[in-house]
Scaffold this motif. Structure first.
Motif, PDB file in Angstrom:
ATOM      1  N   SER A 193       4.779   7.206  -4.884  1.00 33.81           N
ATOM      2  CA  SER A 193       3.335   7.207  -5.158  1.00 33.81           C
ATOM      3  C   SER A 193       2.713   5.815  -5.004  1.00 33.81           C
ATOM      4  CB  SER A 193       3.059   7.744  -6.565  1.00 33.81           C
ATOM      5  OG  SER A 193       3.466   6.801  -7.547  1.00 33.81           O
ATOM      6  N   SER A 196      -5.665   7.534  -5.959  1.00 28.54           N
ATOM      7  CA  SER A 196      -4.221   7.630  -5.731  1.00 28.54           C
ATOM      8  C   SER A 196      -3.432   7.738  -7.024  1.00 28.54           C
ATOM      9  CB  SER A 196      -3.727   6.415  -4.949  1.00 28.54           C
ATOM     10  OG  SER A 196      -3.881   5.239  -5.726  1.00 28.54           O
ATOM     11  N   THR A 246      -3.323  -4.394  -8.905  1.00 27.19           N
ATOM     12  CA  THR A 246      -3.035  -3.572  -7.726  1.00 27.19           C
ATOM     13  C   THR A 246      -4.312  -3.231  -6.981  1.00 27.19           C
ATOM     14  OG1 THR A 246      -3.198  -1.489  -8.952  1.00 27.19           O
ATOM     15  CG2 THR A 246      -1.013  -2.523  -8.827  1.00 27.19           C
ATOM     16  N   ARG A 247      -4.145  -2.994  -5.706  1.00 28.47           N
ATOM     17  CA  ARG A 247      -5.226  -2.480  -4.866  1.00 28.47           C
ATOM     18  C   ARG A 247      -4.625  -1.303  -4.110  1.00 28.47           C
ATOM     19  NH1 ARG A 247      -7.226  -6.498  -0.686  1.00 28.47           N
ATOM     20  NH2 ARG A 247      -7.668  -7.718  -2.535  1.00 28.47           N
ATOM     21  N   ALA A 248      -5.187  -0.107  -4.355  1.00 23.16           N
ATOM     22  CA  ALA A 248      -4.659   1.111  -3.743  1.00 23.16           C
ATOM     23  C   ALA A 248      -5.812   2.015  -3.356  1.00 23.16           C
ATOM     24  CB  ALA A 248      -3.724   1.820  -4.726  1.00 23.16           C
ATOM     25  N   GLU A 249      -5.477   3.075  -2.630  1.00 20.85           N
ATOM     26  CA  GLU A 249      -6.482   4.067  -2.239  1.00 20.85           C
ATOM     27  C   GLU A 249      -7.144   4.647  -3.484  1.00 20.85           C
ATOM     28  OE1 GLU A 249      -7.356   5.404   0.859  1.00 20.85           O
ATOM     29  OE2 GLU A 249      -6.128   3.884   1.854  1.00 20.85           O
ATOM     30  N   ALA A 250      -8.449   4.836  -3.435  1.00 19.50           N
ATOM     31  CA  ALA A 250      -9.167   5.440  -4.559  1.00 19.50           C
ATOM     32  C   ALA A 250      -8.590   6.827  -4.828  1.00 19.50           C
ATOM     33  CB  ALA A 250     -10.648   5.531  -4.242  1.00 19.50           C
ATOM     34  N   SER A 294     -10.313  -6.053  -6.939  1.00 15.36           N
ATOM     35  CA  SER A 294     -10.732  -6.372  -5.574  1.00 15.36           C
ATOM     36  C   SER A 294     -10.623  -7.873  -5.329  1.00 15.36           C
ATOM     37  CB  SER A 294     -12.160  -5.891  -5.321  1.00 15.36           C
ATOM     38  OG  SER A 294     -13.053  -6.618  -6.135  1.00 15.36           O
ATOM     39  N   GLY A 342       2.001   1.705   0.041  1.00 14.08           N
ATOM     40  CA  GLY A 342       0.743   1.182   0.570  1.00 14.08           C
ATOM     41  C   GLY A 342      -0.055   0.338  -0.418  1.00 14.08           C
ATOM     42  N   THR A 343       0.358   0.329  -1.673  1.00 20.43           N
ATOM     43  CA  THR A 343      -0.343  -0.456  -2.696  1.00 20.43           C
ATOM     44  C   THR A 343      -0.130  -1.938  -2.453  1.00 20.43           C
ATOM     45  OG1 THR A 343      -0.087   1.294  -4.335  1.00 20.43           O
ATOM     46  CG2 THR A 343      -0.488  -0.925  -5.187  1.00 20.43           C
ATOM     47  N   ARG A 344      -1.194  -2.701  -2.589  1.00 18.00           N
ATOM     48  CA  ARG A 344      -1.085  -4.155  -2.484  1.00 18.00           C
ATOM     49  C   ARG A 344      -0.950  -4.734  -3.881  1.00 18.00           C
ATOM     50  NH1 ARG A 344      -4.594  -3.296   2.263  1.00 18.00           N
ATOM     51  NH2 ARG A 344      -3.538  -4.339   3.980  1.00 18.00           N
ATOM     52  N   ARG A 395       2.814  -6.039  -0.068  1.00 15.35           N
ATOM     53  CA  ARG A 395       2.353  -4.663   0.124  1.00 15.35           C
ATOM     54  C   ARG A 395       3.573  -3.769  -0.050  1.00 15.35           C
ATOM     55  NH1 ARG A 395      -1.177  -3.481   5.241  1.00 15.35           N
ATOM     56  NH2 ARG A 395      -0.703  -5.668   5.239  1.00 15.35           N
TER      57      ARG A 395
END
Length: 182
Positions: free
Chosen positions: A82, A49, A43-47, A4, A85-87, A11
């Motif tokens: 997959s 994912s 990385t920062r991605a949807e939980a 975080s 959208g990952t940052r 992105r």
């Protein structure tokens, strides 16, 4: 490092071809020095994912003006999809150049209150859209509508995260464009 934290440098967008490469939306002014094979990004991605907490860059190239990145362990289009959208975050903040101090990261801007030079609140920054010619701030207007503001010095004259605001000096009509038919 907690994923975080850190600075977003890109992105991930859609997959490119069949070998696991992805397009990226840049959030850095210096992609040549950031996208070097062997660099590890947090990385920062949807939980949920399934995106790994870190990705190691295997390849980078520019194709028709678009950066394409390939990562170790992502061999095909399905794996690349997959990641959408990952940052990608700079895993080592100490590696940031002094030159980066001249730019702004999306996380520095989101949540800032946008005001006119006279102090009138015109909205809150909800995102930064990276564009080919120029970047745009996405503002949530007081009436709940969304407005796009070119993120250029002539219009966004001051950015001060320490006090939670930025100053927008919009040319006539810029913020009225969405008021069609009123």
């Amino acid at each position: 490092m907690d994923a975080s934290e850190g600075h977003v440098v890109a992105r991930i967008g859609k997959p490119h071809a069949l070998r696991g490469e992805v397009t990226v939306q840049l959030h850095t002014d210096d992609p040549e020095s950031r996208f070097v094979p062997g660099v590890v990004f947090d990385t920062r991605a949807e939980a949920g994912s399934g995106v790994p907490r870190q990705l190691t860059l295997a390849t980078s190239r520019v194709h028709r003006g678009i950066w394409l990145l390939g990562f170790e362990g992502i061999p095909d289009r399905t794996g690349a999809e997959s990641l959408r959208g990952t940052r990608l975050l700079l895993a080592d903040p100490e590696a940031m150049d002094e030159a980066d101090d001249e730019g702004w990261y999306e996380e520095d801007l989101v949540g800032l209150t946008a005001r006119t030079p006279a102090g009138e609140v015109i909205g809150e920054v909800t995102a930064l859209e990276i564009g080919g010619a120029q970047d745009r701030l996405v503002l949530r207007r007081p009436d709940g509508e969304e407005a796009l503001v070119p993120f250029v010095e002539a219009i966004v004259t001051e950015v001060d995260p320490s006090v939670g605001r930025l100053v927008v000096d919009p040319p006539p009509g810029l913020l009225d464009l969405d008021a069609k038919g009123e």
